[in-house]
Design a protein around this motif. Structure first.
Motif, short mmCIF file in Angstrom:
data_model
loop_
_atom_site.label_atom_id
_atom_site.label_comp_id
_atom_site.label_asym_id
_atom_site.label_seq_id
_atom_site.Cartn_x
_atom_site.Cartn_y
_atom_site.Cartn_z
N THR A 1 -7.46 -8.52 4.00
CA THR A 1 -6.98 -9.80 3.49
C THR A 1 -6.78 -9.76 1.98
OG1 THR A 1 -9.27 -10.61 3.32
CG2 THR A 1 -8.07 -11.13 5.35
N ASP A 2 -7.33 -8.77 1.32
CA ASP A 2 -7.18 -8.65 -0.13
C ASP A 2 -5.72 -8.37 -0.48
OD1 ASP A 2 -7.19 -6.76 -2.71
OD2 ASP A 2 -8.91 -8.11 -2.81
N GLN A 3 -5.20 -9.08 -1.46
CA GLN A 3 -3.78 -8.97 -1.78
C GLN A 3 -3.38 -7.56 -2.20
OE1 GLN A 3 -1.65 -11.64 -1.28
NE2 GLN A 3 -0.14 -9.99 -1.45
N SER A 4 -4.26 -6.84 -2.86
CA SER A 4 -3.93 -5.48 -3.29
C SER A 4 -3.69 -4.57 -2.09
CB SER A 4 -5.04 -4.91 -4.17
OG SER A 4 -6.27 -4.83 -3.45
N PHE A 5 -4.39 -4.82 -0.99
CA PHE A 5 -4.17 -4.05 0.23
C PHE A 5 -2.94 -4.56 0.97
CE2 PHE A 5 -8.65 -3.18 -0.58
CZ PHE A 5 -8.74 -1.84 -0.30
N LEU A 6 -2.76 -5.88 1.00
CA LEU A 6 -1.61 -6.45 1.70
C LEU A 6 -0.30 -5.94 1.09
CD1 LEU A 6 -2.66 -10.18 2.24
CD2 LEU A 6 -3.01 -8.22 3.75
N ASN A 7 -0.28 -5.75 -0.22
CA ASN A 7 0.94 -5.30 -0.88
C ASN A 7 1.42 -3.96 -0.35
OD1 ASN A 7 1.02 -7.57 -2.50
ND2 ASN A 7 -0.04 -6.62 -4.21
N ALA A 8 0.50 -3.13 0.11
CA ALA A 8 0.87 -1.81 0.64
C ALA A 8 1.68 -1.93 1.93
CB ALA A 8 -0.38 -0.97 0.89
N PHE A 9 1.57 -3.08 2.61
CA PHE A 9 2.25 -3.29 3.89
C PHE A 9 3.53 -4.12 3.75
CE2 PHE A 9 -2.13 -2.42 4.97
CZ PHE A 9 -2.05 -1.60 6.09
N ILE A 10 3.85 -4.54 2.53
CA ILE A 10 4.99 -5.44 2.31
C ILE A 10 6.18 -4.66 1.75
CG2 ILE A 10 5.83 -7.40 0.98
CD1 ILE A 10 2.99 -8.52 1.01
N GLY A 11 7.37 -4.95 2.28
CA GLY A 11 8.58 -4.35 1.71
C GLY A 11 9.52 -3.84 2.77
N ILE A 39 -3.86 3.76 -1.69
CA ILE A 39 -4.74 2.62 -1.86
C ILE A 39 -5.60 2.38 -0.62
CG2 ILE A 39 -3.06 0.90 -1.04
CD1 ILE A 39 -4.20 -1.01 -3.17
N LEU A 40 -5.09 2.73 0.56
CA LEU A 40 -5.84 2.52 1.80
C LEU A 40 -6.86 3.62 2.05
CD1 LEU A 40 -2.94 1.36 4.15
CD2 LEU A 40 -4.60 -0.07 2.97
N GLY A 41 -6.53 4.85 1.67
CA GLY A 41 -7.46 5.97 1.85
C GLY A 41 -7.72 6.30 3.30
N THR A 42 -8.95 6.74 3.59
CA THR A 42 -9.33 7.08 4.96
C THR A 42 -9.62 5.81 5.74
OG1 THR A 42 -10.31 9.18 4.25
CG2 THR A 42 -10.96 8.34 6.42
N LEU A 43 -8.79 5.52 6.73
CA LEU A 43 -8.96 4.32 7.53
C LEU A 43 -10.00 4.51 8.63
CD1 LEU A 43 -5.21 3.31 7.88
CD2 LEU A 43 -6.92 2.20 6.45
N PHE A 44 -9.90 5.66 9.31
CA PHE A 44 -10.82 5.93 10.42
C PHE A 44 -11.23 7.40 10.40
CE2 PHE A 44 -7.97 2.52 11.73
CZ PHE A 44 -8.88 1.52 12.06
N ASP A 45 -12.49 7.64 10.69
CA ASP A 45 -13.03 9.00 10.82
C ASP A 45 -14.03 8.95 11.96
OD1 ASP A 45 -13.95 11.56 10.57
OD2 ASP A 45 -14.41 11.43 8.43
#
Length: 241
Positions: free
Chosen positions: A157-167, A109-115
């Motif tokens: 801040t989008d919840q769909s992205f935040l979910n990837a960091f939760i758990g 879901i995050l894909g390429t963060l930095f290039d």
């Protein structure tokens, strides 16, 4: 006969009780507060090219509160060394160009963060070939520890992205470094180059701390103070009858 005059002591007593009641009622209840917690991981210098080296940081623990944003910081570097020798019949300037591409990938879901592209250059003046092929003397030399860096920062801040960091467990990132370095001069030169790459990733969680609830002892204290105030008021009233 009841005295219609209100005793100042009664007013003071009521004020004190009211103040204490307000303090106790609010004690033990915490206002919502924004907090931060951060984690990081480092991939030490290794020979390039580097592809999909693993970096991991701890995910957000929901028992801390409600996750509001995630900030990802990336710092990458390429370090290069080069030995050079001028074999030409005339003096010339030898230039070492160190460059490369630094990448950081996240989950699907995050894909390429930095290039990012990193560049650094240095040069030295070499005389005509001095007759000894040793990357030294007057016609040769070395570039040591030339470093090119790149960095970036992203906030989610989008919840769909935040979910990837939760758990539970960790969230993984993949680091890659590809270099394209060279030594240039007018003609008849020899060079020997080696490069390394490394990176650090840090994650900052901003969250709203879970609110506390009043302690049982606080509620008991509230009752005792209220009772004390009632008894005090009754005593003062009775003394004026």
């Amino acid at each position: 006969m009841t005295n219609s005059f209100i005793n100042p002591k009664l007013i003071a007593g009521l004020t004190t009780v009211t103040t204490l009641t307000g303090l106790i009622a609010t004690a033990g209840v915490a206002n919502a507060a924004m907090m931060t917690k951060s984690y990081s991981d480092t991939f030490g210098l290794a020979t390039t090219d580097i592809e999909d080296a693993l970096l991991s940081v701890q995910k957000f623990d929901v028992s801390l509160g409600t996750l509001k944003s995630v900030k990802v910081n990336f710092d990458g570097q390429i370090v290069g060394n080069a030995n050079v020798e001028n074999l030409d019949a005339k003096d010339q300037t030898l230039t070492f160009d160190l460059s490369g591409n630094l990448q950081l990938m996240g989950s699907e879901i995050l894909g390429t963060l930095f290039d990012e592209t990193a560049n650094k250059a240095d040069s030295l003046n070499a005389t005509a070939y001095d007759g000894t092929f040793d990357f030294g003397g007057t016609s040769g030399g070395s570039f040591s520890g030339l470093t090119a860096v790149a960095s970036g920062e992203k906030t989610y801040t989008d919840q769909s992205f935040l979910n990837a960091f939760i758990g539970d467990g960790n969230i993984d990132f993949l680091f890659s470094a590809f270099t394209n370095s060279k030594v240039t001069g007018s003609a008849n030169i020899v060079s020997q180059i080696n490069t390394q790459g490394g990176a650090m990733v840090s994650v900052v969680y901003e969250y709203e701390k879970t609110q506390e609830v009043p302690e049982p002892s606080v509620m008991l204290g509230l009752g005792l103070v209220a009772s004390a105030g009632w008894l005090s008021r009754k005593k003062i009233t009775s003394s004026h009858q």
